[in-house]
Scaffold this active site. Structure first.
Site, mmCIF file in Angstrom:
data_model
loop_
_atom_site.group_PDB
_atom_site.id
_atom_site.type_symbol
_atom_site.label_atom_id
_atom_site.label_comp_id
_atom_site.label_asym_id
_atom_site.label_seq_id
_atom_site.Cartn_x
_atom_site.Cartn_y
_atom_site.Cartn_z
ATOM 1 N N GLU A 286 23.893 -19.977 -33.416
ATOM 2 C CA GLU A 286 25.008 -20.886 -33.652
ATOM 3 C C GLU A 286 25.084 -21.303 -35.125
ATOM 4 O OE1 GLU A 286 26.289 -23.434 -30.024
ATOM 5 O OE2 GLU A 286 25.417 -24.833 -31.447
ATOM 6 N N HIS A 307 7.395 -3.469 -20.531
ATOM 7 C CA HIS A 307 7.652 -2.560 -19.406
ATOM 8 C C HIS A 307 9.139 -2.480 -19.090
ATOM 9 C CE1 HIS A 307 3.321 -2.200 -18.417
ATOM 10 N NE2 HIS A 307 3.300 -3.328 -19.119
ATOM 11 N N LYS A 421 36.487 -22.758 -24.482
ATOM 12 C CA LYS A 421 36.792 -24.031 -23.814
ATOM 13 C C LYS A 421 38.296 -24.190 -23.632
ATOM 14 C CE LYS A 421 32.846 -26.566 -25.621
ATOM 15 N NZ LYS A 421 32.419 -27.614 -26.533
HETATM 16 O O1 PA5 Z 1 24.638 -27.312 -30.856
HETATM 17 C C1 PA5 Z 1 25.701 -27.701 -30.383
HETATM 18 O O2 PA5 Z 1 26.477 -28.399 -31.022
HETATM 19 C C2 PA5 Z 1 26.102 -27.355 -28.971
HETATM 20 O O3 PA5 Z 1 25.222 -26.467 -28.363
HETATM 21 C C3 PA5 Z 1 26.115 -28.621 -28.137
HETATM 22 O O4 PA5 Z 1 24.843 -29.182 -28.135
HETATM 23 C C4 PA5 Z 1 26.567 -28.341 -26.704
HETATM 24 O O5 PA5 Z 1 27.818 -27.726 -26.704
HETATM 25 C C5 PA5 Z 1 26.603 -29.617 -25.899
HETATM 26 O O6 PA5 Z 1 27.433 -30.544 -26.514
HETATM 27 P P1 PA5 Z 1 27.427 -32.054 -26.105
HETATM 28 O O7 PA5 Z 1 26.104 -32.619 -26.398
HETATM 29 O O8 PA5 Z 1 28.509 -32.676 -26.941
HETATM 30 O O9 PA5 Z 1 27.745 -32.110 -24.625
#
Ligand code: PA5
Length: 444
Positions: A286, A307, A421
């Site tokens: 990310e 394996h 989303k």
């Molecule tokens: O690193 C990030 O920003 C995402 O993985 C969020 O943690 C994830 O989408 C969850 O978001 P939130 O904590 O707002 O529910």
């Protein structure tokens, strides 16, 4: 303490190239340290180890003790992505592998996770478990609006309200200080809340209450974890070529940019670190995978995956390098016995620890993979414990910042995660998404 060994890359890269990348990495180190790069309003994670107040840990322990007084034996932790993976990683790494099946639980409740998928079957089965147990819940969402945890929480909340008079005392919310649906709900229902700091992104939040509270609830020594992270914070603040985060960032970018390695495989030889791989994949995937750039982060668990994935790594497309998490000592001892008949032909191992076989498998695999064209970075800790996991968390976070700047991207945003989303909301006919919904359905 974390050590890095780059010798497994020596036969692949030119020394002069490596030195040039270390220089570049040091420039990026400066950007991170001087806090003048892109995304610099999300650097709150940098000083969490040294600045987390004792009062925050005590607050987590108060929740633990109040639920213990109610005989809670099942804590459902709801969250996804950065609001899930750090806690899951610590619980998996530091708990007994069969904790839920052992008779003696040492007064520690079982911690299970929800809200990290939209599987109806998983939720139904988790509620089967909840029906047999004494339940409390931690719901975590920084934005307070993420669909997966919100759906899970609605179901768990209704279950707790239907089954317990003291429902509000069995729910803790970890969210933004001021905004979001979860914050509004928590205030209205009178839940205990913890704050996710504004300047810490989800994937960097394991040392905030997002990770700390579930980790404390699982009976893990969070002070030692923070101490390990703090030692790393101090060690990595030094601007020097031997800084392991600088070295890691330099080598992985060199292998990627100059030697066409598009994939990094994080390798562990202990199943307890499977979720460290999941946490690390989110952190690097990310942070770096944007603007058409990035090193694809993958993870395997050896010898299990030797394996299955071993064939590809040894012999398939030469697109990868490995980063091996080397654990020098086992916390437990199992010695292989001798057998008079020796029908299984294993007497040559009699008297050896199983971990010795694991170490030889690791060394043998290293040589085979290097011969097969896979460079190897080795990151070592002496054993799996709270202190070292804290060190690893901080090491990978800091190195990720340096590395992403070296790659030329903002480490701290995630513009790509919104795309699915919008489509999901449109297809679910969320109010406000009607037009997109029609367009999408016409395409399907
Ligand atoms: O690193 C990030 O920003 C995402 O993985 C969020 O943690 C994830 O989408 C969850 O978001 P939130 O904590 O707002 O529910």
């Amino acid at each position: 303490m974390v050590n890095i060994d780059l010798k497994g890359c020596n036969s692949f890269v030119k020394d002069a190239d490596y030195k040039a990348y270390v220089e570049k990495a040091l420039t990026c180190f400066d950007v991170l340290e001087q806090e003048n790069g892109e995304g610099n309003d999300f650097l709150g994670w940098k000083h969490l180890p040294s600045e987390t107040p004792e009062s925050l840990i005590a607050e987590c322990e108060e929740v633990r003790d109040s639920w213990k007084a109610k005989n809670v034996d099942l804590v459902i932790v709801i969250g996804i992505g950065g609001s899930y993976l750090g806690a899951r990683c610590a619980v998996e790494a530091l708990s007994h592998s069969f904790a839920s099946q052992l008779k003696n639980k040492n007064g520690v409740p079982e911690v299970v996770f929800a809200g990290n998928s939209l599987s109806e079957e998983y939720l139904a089965e988790m509620m089967d478990l909840a029906a047999e147990r004494n339940v409390a819940c931690v719901v975590i969402s920084k934005s307070g609006t993420t669909t997966e945890p919100a759906v899970a929480f609605r179901i768990v909340k209704q279950f707790i309200e239907e089954n317990y008079q003291d429902a509000a005392e069995r729910i803790v919310a970890i969210t933004d200080a001021k905004k979001g649906a979860l914050k509004t709900l928590a205030v209205q229902e009178g839940y205990k809340t913890f704050v996710v700091p504004d300047n810490v992104g989800g994937r960097f939040s394991v040392l905030t209450p997002v990770g700390l509270l579930p980790i404390v609830l699982a009976g893990i020594d969070v002070r030692s974890m923070l101490a390990g992270a703090k030692e790393m914070e101090l060690a990595l603040a030094k601007r020097e070529e031997s800084n392991p985060a600088v070295q890691y960032a330099a080598m992985r970018n060199l292998l990627h940019s100059e030697y066409d390695k598009s994939t990094e495989v994080l390798v562990s030889y202990n199943p307890k670190f499977m979720y460290l791989g999941e946490w690390w994949k989110q952190l690097y995937g990310e942070s770096e995978g944007k603007d058409g750039k990035g090193i694809f982060p993958a993870s395997v668990n050896f010898t299990t995956d030797l394996h299955s994935m071993g064939q590809f790594i040894q012999d398939g497309a030469r697109i990868m390098f490995e980063t091996v998490l080397n654990i020098e000592k086992s916390n437990r001892s199992v010695v292989i016995g001798s057998d008079e008949q020796n029908l299984d032909c294993l007497n040559y191992l009699a008297g050896q620890h199983v971990e010795h076989c694991n170490a030889m498998a690791q060394l043998g695999t290293k040589l085979a993979h290097i011969d097969g064209g896979v460079p190897q970075i080795v990151i070592s800790i002496d054993r799996i414990n709270e202190f070292n996991l804290g060190s690893l968390f901080y090491f990978f976070e800091f190195a990720c910042g340096v590395s992403a700047y070296l790659l030329g991207v903002n480490p701290f945003n995630q513009p790509g995660v919104e795309a699915y989303k919008k489509n999901m909301f449109a297809l679910l006919q969320k109010p406000g998404y009607e037009e997109q919904g029609k367009e999408l359905r016409a395409r399907l």
